[in-house]
Design a protein around this motif. Sequence first.
Motif, PDB file in Angstrom:
ATOM      1  N   GLY A 118       0.803  -1.216   0.000  1.00 51.54           N
ATOM      2  CA  GLY A 118       0.000   0.000   0.000  1.00 51.54           C
ATOM      3  C   GLY A 118       0.835   1.265   0.000  1.00 51.54           C
ATOM      4  N   LEU A 119       2.106   1.180   0.415  1.00 49.73           N
ATOM      5  CA  LEU A 119       2.951   2.379   0.370  1.00 49.73           C
ATOM      6  C   LEU A 119       3.226   2.720  -1.085  1.00 49.73           C
ATOM      7  CD1 LEU A 119       5.562   1.801   3.225  1.00 49.73           C
ATOM      8  CD2 LEU A 119       3.606   3.355   3.210  1.00 49.73           C
ATOM      9  N   ARG A 120       3.221   4.021  -1.363  1.00 47.50           N
ATOM     10  CA  ARG A 120       3.405   4.454  -2.756  1.00 47.50           C
ATOM     11  C   ARG A 120       4.663   5.287  -2.922  1.00 47.50           C
ATOM     12  NH1 ARG A 120      -2.647   5.343  -3.892  1.00 47.50           N
ATOM     13  NH2 ARG A 120      -2.280   7.454  -3.114  1.00 47.50           N
ATOM     14  N   VAL A 121       5.290   5.132  -4.058  1.00 47.53           N
ATOM     15  CA  VAL A 121       6.473   5.941  -4.368  1.00 47.53           C
ATOM     16  C   VAL A 121       6.068   7.422  -4.390  1.00 47.53           C
ATOM     17  CG1 VAL A 121       8.162   6.485  -6.175  1.00 47.53           C
ATOM     18  CG2 VAL A 121       7.615   4.094  -5.630  1.00 47.53           C
ATOM     19  N   GLY A 122       6.887   8.253  -3.733  1.00 49.51           N
ATOM     20  CA  GLY A 122       6.603   9.689  -3.674  1.00 49.51           C
ATOM     21  C   GLY A 122       5.869  10.088  -2.413  1.00 49.51           C
ATOM     22  N   GLU A 123       5.561   9.098  -1.577  1.00 45.79           N
ATOM     23  CA  GLU A 123       4.778   9.342  -0.357  1.00 45.79           C
ATOM     24  C   GLU A 123       5.707   9.567   0.838  1.00 45.79           C
ATOM     25  OE1 GLU A 123       2.272   5.922   0.321  1.00 45.79           O
ATOM     26  OE2 GLU A 123       1.637   6.630   2.288  1.00 45.79           O
ATOM     27  N   PRO A 124       5.520  10.665   1.596  1.00 47.52           N
ATOM     28  CA  PRO A 124       6.244  10.788   2.860  1.00 47.52           C
ATOM     29  C   PRO A 124       5.548   9.979   3.952  1.00 47.52           C
ATOM     30  CG  PRO A 124       5.112  12.855   2.322  1.00 47.52           C
ATOM     31  CD  PRO A 124       4.694  11.854   1.296  1.00 47.52           C
ATOM     32  N   VAL A 125       6.327   9.326   4.786  1.00 44.42           N
ATOM     33  CA  VAL A 125       5.780   8.484   5.858  1.00 44.42           C
ATOM     34  C   VAL A 125       6.460   8.873   7.166  1.00 44.42           C
ATOM     35  CG1 VAL A 125       5.488   6.106   6.682  1.00 44.42           C
ATOM     36  CG2 VAL A 125       5.423   6.574   4.223  1.00 44.42           C
ATOM     37  N   LEU A 126       5.670   9.066   8.209  1.00 43.35           N
ATOM     38  CA  LEU A 126       6.236   9.398   9.522  1.00 43.35           C
ATOM     39  C   LEU A 126       6.845   8.148  10.146  1.00 43.35           C
ATOM     40  CD1 LEU A 126       3.258  11.522  10.882  1.00 43.35           C
ATOM     41  CD2 LEU A 126       5.442  12.369   9.967  1.00 43.35           C
ATOM     42  N   ILE A 127       8.027   8.277  10.695  1.00 46.03           N
ATOM     43  CA  ILE A 127       8.665   7.134  11.362  1.00 46.03           C
ATOM     44  C   ILE A 127       8.085   7.027  12.772  1.00 46.03           C
ATOM     45  CG2 ILE A 127      10.839   6.146  12.159  1.00 46.03           C
ATOM     46  CD1 ILE A 127      12.255   7.657   9.904  1.00 46.03           C
ATOM     47  N   SER A 128       7.470   5.875  13.046  1.00 45.64           N
ATOM     48  CA  SER A 128       6.845   5.676  14.357  1.00 45.64           C
ATOM     49  C   SER A 128       7.767   4.920  15.308  1.00 45.64           C
ATOM     50  CB  SER A 128       5.532   4.906  14.200  1.00 45.64           C
ATOM     51  OG  SER A 128       5.786   3.660  13.583  1.00 45.64           O
ATOM     52  N   ASP A 129       8.731   4.204  14.735  1.00 41.68           N
ATOM     53  CA  ASP A 129       9.642   3.392  15.546  1.00 41.68           C
ATOM     54  C   ASP A 129      10.723   2.878  14.603  1.00 41.68           C
ATOM     55  OD1 ASP A 129      10.726   2.065  17.709  1.00 41.68           O
ATOM     56  OD2 ASP A 129       8.908   0.949  18.203  1.00 41.68           O
ATOM     57  N   HIS A 130      11.779   2.303  15.157  1.00 40.73           N
ATOM     58  CA  HIS A 130      12.821   1.805  14.253  1.00 40.73           C
ATOM     59  C   HIS A 130      13.370   0.451  14.689  1.00 40.73           C
ATOM     60  CE1 HIS A 130      15.958   3.901  16.938  1.00 40.73           C
ATOM     61  NE2 HIS A 130      16.336   2.653  16.902  1.00 40.73           N
ATOM     62  N   LEU A 131      14.031  -0.177  13.738  1.00 36.12           N
ATOM     63  CA  LEU A 131      14.843  -1.368  14.005  1.00 36.12           C
ATOM     64  C   LEU A 131      16.278  -0.975  13.662  1.00 36.12           C
ATOM     65  CD1 LEU A 131      12.577  -3.932  12.078  1.00 36.12           C
ATOM     66  CD2 LEU A 131      12.877  -3.884  14.562  1.00 36.12           C
ATOM     67  N   ASN A 132      17.146  -0.939  14.664  1.00 38.10           N
ATOM     68  CA  ASN A 132      18.552  -0.627  14.384  1.00 38.10           C
ATOM     69  C   ASN A 132      19.249  -1.925  14.003  1.00 38.10           C
ATOM     70  OD1 ASN A 132      21.212   0.115  14.284  1.00 38.10           O
ATOM     71  ND2 ASN A 132      21.410   0.545  16.480  1.00 38.10           N
ATOM     72  N   LEU A 133      19.404  -2.135  12.702  1.00 40.23           N
ATOM     73  CA  LEU A 133      20.025  -3.367  12.209  1.00 40.23           C
ATOM     74  C   LEU A 133      21.438  -3.100  11.691  1.00 40.23           C
ATOM     75  CD1 LEU A 133      16.903  -4.884  10.400  1.00 40.23           C
ATOM     76  CD2 LEU A 133      17.761  -5.377  12.692  1.00 40.23           C
TER      77      LEU A 133
END
Length: 259
Positions: A118-133
């Motif tokens: 569902g994510l689309r190219v050109g879309e900004p997305v807020l980072i809600s959390d991360h995985l530090n890999l």
Amino acid sequence: MLAEQAAEAIAERTGVSRHRVAVVLGSGWQDATAEIGAPRASVPMPELPGFGTPTAQGHVGVLHSVRVDDNDVLLLMGRQHLYEGYQPADVVHPVSAAVAAGAKIVVLTNAAGGIRAGLRVGEPVLISDHLNLTGRTPLAGATFVDLVDAWDPELRALAREIDPSLTEGVYAGLTGPQYETPAEIRMLRTIGADLVGMSTVLEAIACRALGARVLGISLVTNLAAGVTGAHLSHAEVLAEGHAAAPRLGKLLRGVLERV
Ligand code: HPA
């Protein structure tokens, strides 16, 4: 300390003693600053103590001081990455310097591959959390930093007020520089990642350790490896950033006007 030295140099070179907000402009985000306003002062990053020269294409390597309403804002045009051979301490130095220069809020932006359906190219997305890999940390010694709500819920809510169409996602930070394999993307999806990129997580950790609030925004510049079968390229990442610049700039300006 090197961050304090850099902060002093920033104050001297910009003529602004305290910048309350800092924004790190990552790949694909450089053009967005046109919407934010004309800088009052600009300093090449390599002229500041401890700053390296960003080598990634599309990273300008300049620090701007810009006034947005009542806030003095630092715009860091480009960042250093682990994949350029920098150590975690180098990668986080610019945000540490920004915090020493007065930043209580740090906005971290990046380009990311979209994993979640569902994510689309050109879309900004807020980072809600991360995985530090990355297998790395900018912290040394017994520094036990709490990362619950590391990605500030109030700042995310503010961003959603400005643009109600924004969604949120979990950002997986890897070292790169190779893009992921389709199998790695399947693994990342399984462990809870919505977005994947090669930056940002170490800076967020450093900011939290220093007590600054963090807002993160990823621009989806491509769907992650294997999602469509298409091949990935940095040129595509930059082109999508260019195309999205007006929207990204308006969003950033809106955030900077209200924080
Ligand atoms: N993977 C990792 N980093 C990225 C990507 C990606 O698909 N797109 C932009 N940065």
